[in-house]
Design a protein around this motif. Structure first.
Motif, PDB file in Angstrom:
ATOM      1  N   ASN A   5       2.309 -48.305 -32.098  1.00  9.11           N
ATOM      2  CA  ASN A   5       0.739 -48.843 -31.634  1.00  9.11           C
ATOM      3  C   ASN A   5      -0.067 -47.202 -31.401  1.00  9.11           C
ATOM      4  N   TRP A   6       0.502 -46.618 -30.805  1.00  9.06           N
ATOM      5  CA  TRP A   6      -0.551 -45.534 -30.644  1.00  9.06           C
ATOM      6  C   TRP A   6      -0.631 -44.584 -31.916  1.00  9.06           C
TER       7      TRP A   6
ATOM      8  N   SER B 181       7.758 -36.149 -30.779  1.00 14.22           N
ATOM      9  CA  SER B 181       6.564 -35.410 -30.737  1.00 14.22           C
ATOM     10  C   SER B 181       6.811 -33.726 -31.074  1.00 14.22           C
ATOM     11  N   LEU B 182       7.705 -33.327 -30.513  1.00 13.03           N
ATOM     12  CA  LEU B 182       8.017 -32.057 -30.581  1.00 13.03           C
ATOM     13  C   LEU B 182       8.338 -31.722 -31.958  1.00 13.03           C
ATOM     14  N   LEU B 183       8.915 -32.555 -32.715  1.00 16.60           N
ATOM     15  CA  LEU B 183       9.592 -32.462 -34.230  1.00 16.60           C
ATOM     16  C   LEU B 183       8.261 -32.833 -35.201  1.00 16.60           C
ATOM     17  N   THR B 184       7.215 -33.663 -34.811  1.00 16.36           N
ATOM     18  CA  THR B 184       6.438 -34.009 -35.878  1.00 16.36           C
ATOM     19  C   THR B 184       4.910 -33.615 -35.693  1.00 16.36           C
ATOM     20  N   GLU B 185       4.519 -33.383 -34.127  1.00 18.41           N
ATOM     21  CA  GLU B 185       3.103 -33.068 -33.927  1.00 18.41           C
ATOM     22  C   GLU B 185       2.837 -31.732 -33.653  1.00 18.41           C
TER      23      GLU B 185
ATOM     24  N   GLU C  48      -8.413 -38.082 -29.686  1.00 23.55           N
ATOM     25  CA  GLU C  48      -8.520 -36.473 -29.163  1.00 23.55           C
ATOM     26  C   GLU C  48      -7.275 -36.079 -28.614  1.00 23.55           C
ATOM     27  N   ALA C  49      -6.264 -36.668 -28.737  1.00 25.36           N
ATOM     28  CA  ALA C  49      -4.865 -36.035 -28.337  1.00 25.36           C
ATOM     29  C   ALA C  49      -3.744 -36.712 -29.268  1.00 25.36           C
ATOM     30  N   PRO C  50      -2.701 -35.769 -29.565  1.00 24.88           N
ATOM     31  CA  PRO C  50      -1.478 -36.306 -30.214  1.00 24.88           C
ATOM     32  C   PRO C  50      -1.015 -37.350 -29.792  1.00 24.88           C
ATOM     33  N   PRO C  51      -0.901 -38.543 -30.257  1.00 26.95           N
ATOM     34  CA  PRO C  51      -0.509 -39.697 -29.973  1.00 26.95           C
ATOM     35  C   PRO C  51       0.791 -39.870 -29.030  1.00 26.95           C
TER      36      PRO C  51
ATOM     37  N   SER D 146      -1.836 -29.477 -29.716  1.00 32.70           N
ATOM     38  CA  SER D 146      -2.991 -28.708 -29.390  1.00 32.70           C
ATOM     39  C   SER D 146      -3.935 -29.932 -28.900  1.00 32.70           C
ATOM     40  N   VAL D 147      -4.476 -29.612 -27.705  1.00 26.68           N
ATOM     41  CA  VAL D 147      -5.676 -30.581 -27.335  1.00 26.68           C
ATOM     42  C   VAL D 147      -6.549 -29.924 -26.247  1.00 26.68           C
ATOM     43  N   ALA D 148      -7.839 -30.364 -26.516  1.00 24.96           N
ATOM     44  CA  ALA D 148      -8.915 -29.747 -25.509  1.00 24.96           C
ATOM     45  C   ALA D 148      -8.915 -30.990 -24.890  1.00 24.96           C
ATOM     46  N   VAL D 149      -8.895 -30.759 -23.401  1.00 22.96           N
ATOM     47  CA  VAL D 149      -9.085 -31.778 -22.375  1.00 22.96           C
ATOM     48  C   VAL D 149     -10.578 -31.958 -22.283  1.00 22.96           C
TER      49      VAL D 149
END
Length: 291
Positions: free
Chosen positions: A83-84, A196-200, A29-32, A203-206
């Protein structure tokens, strides 16, 4: 080993193994990498704050800073980062099985690179452990496990094994265990945030499910398991405490099956038993070699 130490070891193994299941829920549900960076930021800030409250200092020796940076990058950023991301592609049980081989990889690399002496029992354990992995992964590959996810898990285990060998023997100086652990987490948080800033796509809905899994991962495997581990090491020593790592594949696979409903077959049961036995043999051989 007294009953309290056994209880602490079992508690650590269950908490540590459960991280693979809670992580699988988070990355669905979220960017790893972003989620992992936030996890380390929170855990690291809490760790450093508690260390300062207990009078620990961040004036570390050169060896401790070296170990802190290497482990922050290799254990927190590379090992857990791989792993994530892998668990967006493979089941939690697969990640748990591969991660559990880290003591075997350390033993094998120590023998190959540093010419460490391994008693016959330890050598048998290495062979058995890697044989157990072959049993499971052979069946999983035939069943369609994602090879990229599998490769990421292997890369993570290798990164942690190399870091363990690189910093072995680094001790002395100021600081304290809790401070070093907290700083390692902050190193991981910073490096993962950049990637993460460079590759993902951030956006995530909590959702309640995500919030519960994330909170559990921060508090239980992240902080409580680490605290129990160092208390256990202080009570019975690092070599004897490491014996409990043989339970990681057992509990990791079992928790994933119970919580996530992941299916297991006889290949998994046999392979997990062989891996656990191999890790136990390696750790027992280390204890005997130090007597």
């Amino acid at each position: 080993m007294d009953l309290r130490a056994i209880g602490m070891g079992l508690a650590f193994a269950v908490m540590w193994s459960s991280a693979f299941t809670s992580t699988h829920i988070i990355v669905a549900e979220a960017p790893p990498l972003a989620a992992l960076s936030v996890r380390f930021l929170i855990s690291g800030a809490i760790g450093v704050a508690l260390a300062l409250a207990f009078g620990q200092s961040w004036k570390l020796s050169r060896a401790q800073w070296r170990a802190t940076i290497i482990f922050g990058l290799c254990q927190n950023a590379l090992y857990l980062g791989f792993n994530w991301v892998a668990m967006t592609k493979v089941e939690a049980s697969v990640a748990a099985i591969i991660a559990s081989t880290m003591p075997l990889i350390v033993g094998a690399l120590g023998w190959i690179v540093f010419r460490d002496r391994i008693p016959p029992l330890g050598m048998a354990g290495l062979v058995a452990g890697f044989g157990g992995v072959a049993i499971i992964m052979g069946a999983r590959l035939q069943g369609g496990v994602d090879p990229v996810g599998l490769a990421l898990c292997v890369a993570g285990a290798l990164a942690l094994a190399v870091a363990t060998l690189t910093v072995r023997g680094a001790s002395g100086g100021g600081g304290g265990v809790l401070m070093i652990v907290g700083l390692q987490m902050l190193v991981g948080a910073a490096s993962l945030a950049v990637v993460s800033l460079l590759t993902e796509h951030l956006s995530v809905a909590v959702t309640p499910k995500l919030a519960l899994a994330f909170t559990y991962t921060v508090l239980v495997p992240g902080l409580m398991a680490t605290w129990v581990w160092f208390r256990l090491v202080g009570r019975i020593g690092a070599v004897r405490a490491a014996t409990f790592h043989f339970l990681t594949p057992v509990f990791g696979v079992a928790i994933a099956a119970l919580v996530l409903g992941e299916k297991l077959d006889w290949h998994d049961a046999l392979g997990v038993a062989v891996i656990a036995g191999g890790i136990l043999a390696v750790q027992i051989s280390k204890q005997e070699a130090r007597r």
